[in-house]
Write a protein that holds these residues in place. Structure first.
Motif, PDB file in Angstrom:
ATOM      1  N   LEU A  62       0.827  -1.181   0.075  1.00 32.22           N
ATOM      2  CA  LEU A  62       0.015   0.095   0.044  1.00 32.22           C
ATOM      3  C   LEU A  62       0.997   1.377  -0.111  1.00 32.22           C
ATOM      4  CD1 LEU A  62      -2.821   1.499   0.377  1.00 32.22           C
ATOM      5  CD2 LEU A  62      -2.574   1.206   2.790  1.00 32.22           C
ATOM      6  N   GLN A  63       1.967   1.156   0.845  1.00 28.53           N
ATOM      7  CA  GLN A  63       2.852   2.439   0.840  1.00 28.53           C
ATOM      8  C   GLN A  63       3.277   2.622  -0.348  1.00 28.53           C
ATOM      9  OE1 GLN A  63       3.012   4.851   3.616  1.00 28.53           O
ATOM     10  NE2 GLN A  63       3.695   5.906   1.798  1.00 28.53           N
ATOM     11  N   ILE A  64       3.925   1.696  -1.146  1.00 28.54           N
ATOM     12  CA  ILE A  64       4.787   1.716  -2.174  1.00 28.54           C
ATOM     13  C   ILE A  64       3.763   2.423  -3.371  1.00 28.54           C
ATOM     14  CG2 ILE A  64       5.698   0.235  -4.098  1.00 28.54           C
ATOM     15  CD1 ILE A  64       6.833  -1.556  -1.788  1.00 28.54           C
ATOM     16  N   VAL A  65       2.315   1.812  -3.427  1.00 26.84           N
ATOM     17  CA  VAL A  65       1.658   2.354  -4.582  1.00 26.84           C
ATOM     18  C   VAL A  65       1.190   3.790  -3.989  1.00 26.84           C
ATOM     19  CG1 VAL A  65      -0.619   2.019  -5.251  1.00 26.84           C
ATOM     20  CG2 VAL A  65       0.989   0.148  -4.805  1.00 26.84           C
ATOM     21  N   GLN A  66       0.947   4.194  -2.795  1.00 27.78           N
ATOM     22  CA  GLN A  66       0.522   5.467  -2.528  1.00 27.78           C
ATOM     23  C   GLN A  66       1.765   6.552  -2.985  1.00 27.78           C
ATOM     24  OE1 GLN A  66      -0.262   4.802   1.639  1.00 27.78           O
ATOM     25  NE2 GLN A  66      -2.234   5.136   1.376  1.00 27.78           N
ATOM     26  N   ASP A  67       3.200   5.983  -2.787  1.00 24.03           N
ATOM     27  CA  ASP A  67       4.327   6.724  -3.233  1.00 24.03           C
ATOM     28  C   ASP A  67       4.374   6.797  -4.611  1.00 24.03           C
ATOM     29  OD1 ASP A  67       5.011   6.849  -0.349  1.00 24.03           O
ATOM     30  OD2 ASP A  67       6.654   5.615  -0.651  1.00 24.03           O
ATOM     31  N   TYR A  68       4.069   5.542  -5.342  1.00 22.42           N
ATOM     32  CA  TYR A  68       4.053   5.784  -6.717  1.00 22.42           C
ATOM     33  C   TYR A  68       3.186   6.856  -7.161  1.00 22.42           C
ATOM     34  CZ  TYR A  68       2.959   3.843 -11.372  1.00 22.42           C
ATOM     35  OH  TYR A  68       2.883   3.790 -12.736  1.00 22.42           O
ATOM     36  N   TYR A  69       1.952   6.958  -6.658  1.00 21.23           N
ATOM     37  CA  TYR A  69       1.070   8.069  -7.208  1.00 21.23           C
ATOM     38  C   TYR A  69       1.418   9.102  -6.648  1.00 21.23           C
ATOM     39  CZ  TYR A  69      -1.762   4.590  -9.656  1.00 21.23           C
ATOM     40  OH  TYR A  69      -2.111   3.769 -10.601  1.00 21.23           O
ATOM     41  N   SER A  70       1.962   9.238  -5.650  1.00 19.31           N
ATOM     42  CA  SER A  70       2.648  10.814  -5.049  1.00 19.31           C
ATOM     43  C   SER A  70       3.281  11.268  -5.984  1.00 19.31           C
ATOM     44  CB  SER A  70       2.994  10.494  -3.812  1.00 19.31           C
ATOM     45  OG  SER A  70       3.570  11.721  -3.393  1.00 19.31           O
ATOM     46  N   THR A  76      -6.518  13.077  -8.521  1.00 16.45           N
ATOM     47  CA  THR A  76      -7.664  13.828  -7.278  1.00 16.45           C
ATOM     48  C   THR A  76      -8.441  12.339  -6.659  1.00 16.45           C
ATOM     49  OG1 THR A  76      -9.245  14.842  -8.283  1.00 16.45           O
ATOM     50  CG2 THR A  76      -7.311  15.996  -7.791  1.00 16.45           C
ATOM     51  N   ASP A  77      -9.082  12.735  -5.609  1.00 17.64           N
ATOM     52  CA  ASP A  77     -10.059  11.953  -4.994  1.00 17.64           C
ATOM     53  C   ASP A  77      -9.573  10.366  -4.992  1.00 17.64           C
ATOM     54  OD1 ASP A  77     -11.638  14.273  -4.809  1.00 17.64           O
ATOM     55  OD2 ASP A  77     -12.135  13.885  -6.715  1.00 17.64           O
ATOM     56  N   MET A  78      -8.367  10.295  -4.626  1.00 17.72           N
ATOM     57  CA  MET A  78      -7.688   8.845  -4.567  1.00 17.72           C
ATOM     58  C   MET A  78      -8.190   8.032  -3.348  1.00 17.72           C
ATOM     59  SD  MET A  78      -3.786   9.534  -6.171  1.00 17.72           S
ATOM     60  CE  MET A  78      -3.856   8.028  -6.719  1.00 17.72           C
ATOM     61  N   VAL A  79      -8.615   6.754  -3.831  1.00 19.15           N
ATOM     62  CA  VAL A  79      -8.975   5.666  -2.791  1.00 19.15           C
ATOM     63  C   VAL A  79      -8.115   4.538  -3.068  1.00 19.15           C
ATOM     64  CG1 VAL A  79     -10.806   4.475  -1.880  1.00 19.15           C
ATOM     65  CG2 VAL A  79     -11.302   6.727  -2.718  1.00 19.15           C
ATOM     66  N   PHE A  80      -7.485   3.984  -2.031  1.00 21.05           N
ATOM     67  CA  PHE A  80      -6.621   2.908  -2.280  1.00 21.05           C
ATOM     68  C   PHE A  80      -7.076   1.656  -1.398  1.00 21.05           C
ATOM     69  CE2 PHE A  80      -3.898   6.634  -2.292  1.00 21.05           C
ATOM     70  CZ  PHE A  80      -2.994   6.298  -3.535  1.00 21.05           C
ATOM     71  N   LEU A  81      -6.969   0.634  -2.015  1.00 17.26           N
ATOM     72  CA  LEU A  81      -7.641  -0.696  -1.340  1.00 17.26           C
ATOM     73  C   LEU A  81      -6.700  -1.499  -1.554  1.00 17.26           C
ATOM     74  CD1 LEU A  81     -11.153  -0.413  -3.168  1.00 17.26           C
ATOM     75  CD2 LEU A  81     -10.630   0.112  -0.644  1.00 17.26           C
ATOM     76  N   SER A  82      -6.432  -2.459  -0.237  1.00 15.62           N
ATOM     77  CA  SER A  82      -5.168  -3.342  -0.373  1.00 15.62           C
ATOM     78  C   SER A  82      -5.768  -4.674   0.274  1.00 15.62           C
ATOM     79  CB  SER A  82      -4.289  -2.958   0.487  1.00 15.62           C
ATOM     80  OG  SER A  82      -4.500  -2.867   1.851  1.00 15.62           O
ATOM     81  N   GLU A  83      -5.265  -5.792   0.087  1.00 19.50           N
ATOM     82  CA  GLU A  83      -5.727  -6.985   0.650  1.00 19.50           C
ATOM     83  C   GLU A  83      -4.548  -7.686   1.415  1.00 19.50           C
ATOM     84  OE1 GLU A  83      -4.143  -9.985  -1.072  1.00 19.50           O
ATOM     85  OE2 GLU A  83      -2.738  -8.332  -1.621  1.00 19.50           O
ATOM     86  N   VAL A 107      -2.912  -3.980  -4.837  1.00 19.80           N
ATOM     87  CA  VAL A 107      -3.453  -2.467  -4.298  1.00 19.80           C
ATOM     88  C   VAL A 107      -4.558  -2.071  -5.587  1.00 19.80           C
ATOM     89  CG1 VAL A 107      -3.254  -0.317  -3.380  1.00 19.80           C
ATOM     90  CG2 VAL A 107      -1.606  -2.005  -2.745  1.00 19.80           C
ATOM     91  N   ALA A 108      -5.808  -1.751  -5.301  1.00 16.08           N
ATOM     92  CA  ALA A 108      -6.548  -1.172  -6.206  1.00 16.08           C
ATOM     93  C   ALA A 108      -6.758   0.219  -5.798  1.00 16.08           C
ATOM     94  CB  ALA A 108      -7.905  -1.857  -6.162  1.00 16.08           C
ATOM     95  N   VAL A 109      -6.789   1.167  -6.915  1.00 16.18           N
ATOM     96  CA  VAL A 109      -6.789   2.404  -6.434  1.00 16.18           C
ATOM     97  C   VAL A 109      -8.064   2.958  -7.488  1.00 16.18           C
ATOM     98  CG1 VAL A 109      -5.630   4.680  -6.495  1.00 16.18           C
ATOM     99  CG2 VAL A 109      -4.231   2.530  -6.504  1.00 16.18           C
ATOM    100  N   GLU A 110      -8.859   3.801  -7.165  1.00 17.08           N
ATOM    101  CA  GLU A 110      -9.868   4.657  -7.503  1.00 17.08           C
ATOM    102  C   GLU A 110      -9.680   6.059  -7.637  1.00 17.08           C
ATOM    103  OE1 GLU A 110     -14.701   5.030  -7.881  1.00 17.08           O
ATOM    104  OE2 GLU A 110     -13.613   4.463  -6.187  1.00 17.08           O
ATOM    105  N   PHE A 111      -9.593   6.892  -8.738  1.00 18.26           N
ATOM    106  CA  PHE A 111      -9.169   8.163  -8.770  1.00 18.26           C
ATOM    107  C   PHE A 111      -9.959   9.079  -9.640  1.00 18.26           C
ATOM    108  CE2 PHE A 111      -5.864   5.609 -10.838  1.00 18.26           C
ATOM    109  CZ  PHE A 111      -6.015   6.072 -11.948  1.00 18.26           C
ATOM    110  N   VAL A 112      -9.813  10.617  -9.868  1.00 15.69           N
ATOM    111  CA  VAL A 112     -10.130  11.079 -10.893  1.00 15.69           C
ATOM    112  C   VAL A 112      -9.028  11.720 -11.401  1.00 15.69           C
ATOM    113  CG1 VAL A 112     -11.569  13.377 -11.285  1.00 15.69           C
ATOM    114  CG2 VAL A 112     -12.492  11.808  -9.638  1.00 15.69           C
ATOM    115  N   VAL A 113      -9.218  11.743 -13.001  1.00  9.29           N
ATOM    116  CA  VAL A 113      -7.910  12.261 -13.766  1.00  9.29           C
ATOM    117  C   VAL A 113      -8.326  13.577 -13.983  1.00  9.29           C
ATOM    118  CG1 VAL A 113      -6.501  11.989 -15.794  1.00  9.29           C
ATOM    119  CG2 VAL A 113      -7.497  10.029 -14.669  1.00  9.29           C
TER     120      VAL A 113
END
Length: 133
Positions: A4-12, A62-69, A75-81
């Motif tokens: 989750l942190q790796i993916v959050q950093d990737y999108y950051s 924006t409006d990013m929602v991260f879901l992990s298992e 990790v799944a990510v929903e967002f607005v481009v």
């Protein structure tokens, strides 16, 4: 570091337009499954894709929602481009700095502490309509 942190950093890094930061989080055999077109495998093809995207689009998520298992590998990510279409591409409408806001999502897989797969989905027909109006 968790998937989750790796993916959050990737999108950051994406929102910072820090392409080298993004690439540093990718597995050498990254599998990029884009919404349209062929699957890309490897860092060099991903780097080329980023360059093409940077030339043609200016996007912020924006409006990013991260879901992990529970296995800490996906990790799944929903967002607005929120984007600007800067340079046209073959088969797509002409570009003249049209703006667009488009919902999208992605599924990512982490292996050995690196992102090994990125699969992205969005509604291409809706995007075409947005930049054609």
């Amino acid at each position: 570091m968790s998937a989750l942190q790796i993916v959050q950093d990737y999108y950051s890094f994406f929102n910072q337009k820090n392409w080298e930061g993004m690439l540093s989080l990718l597995h050498p055999q990254i599998r990029h499954e884009a919404n349209q077109g062929d699957t890309r495998v490897g860092l060099e093809l991903f780097r080329e894709f980023l360059g093409k995207m940077d030339d043609s689009y200016d996007e912020t998520l924006t409006d990013m929602v991260f879901l992990s298992e529970p296995t800490d590998t996906r990790v799944a990510v929903e967002f607005v481009v929120n984007g600007i279409y800067k340079k046209g591409e073959p088969g797509l409408p002409p570009a003249h700095n049209q703006t667009y806001v488009l919902p999208a999502g992605a599924f990512l897989e982490v292996k050995d502490g690196k992102i090994a797969r990125v699969t992205t989905y969005y509604n291409l027909e809706r995007w075409i309509k947005l930049v054609s109006e």
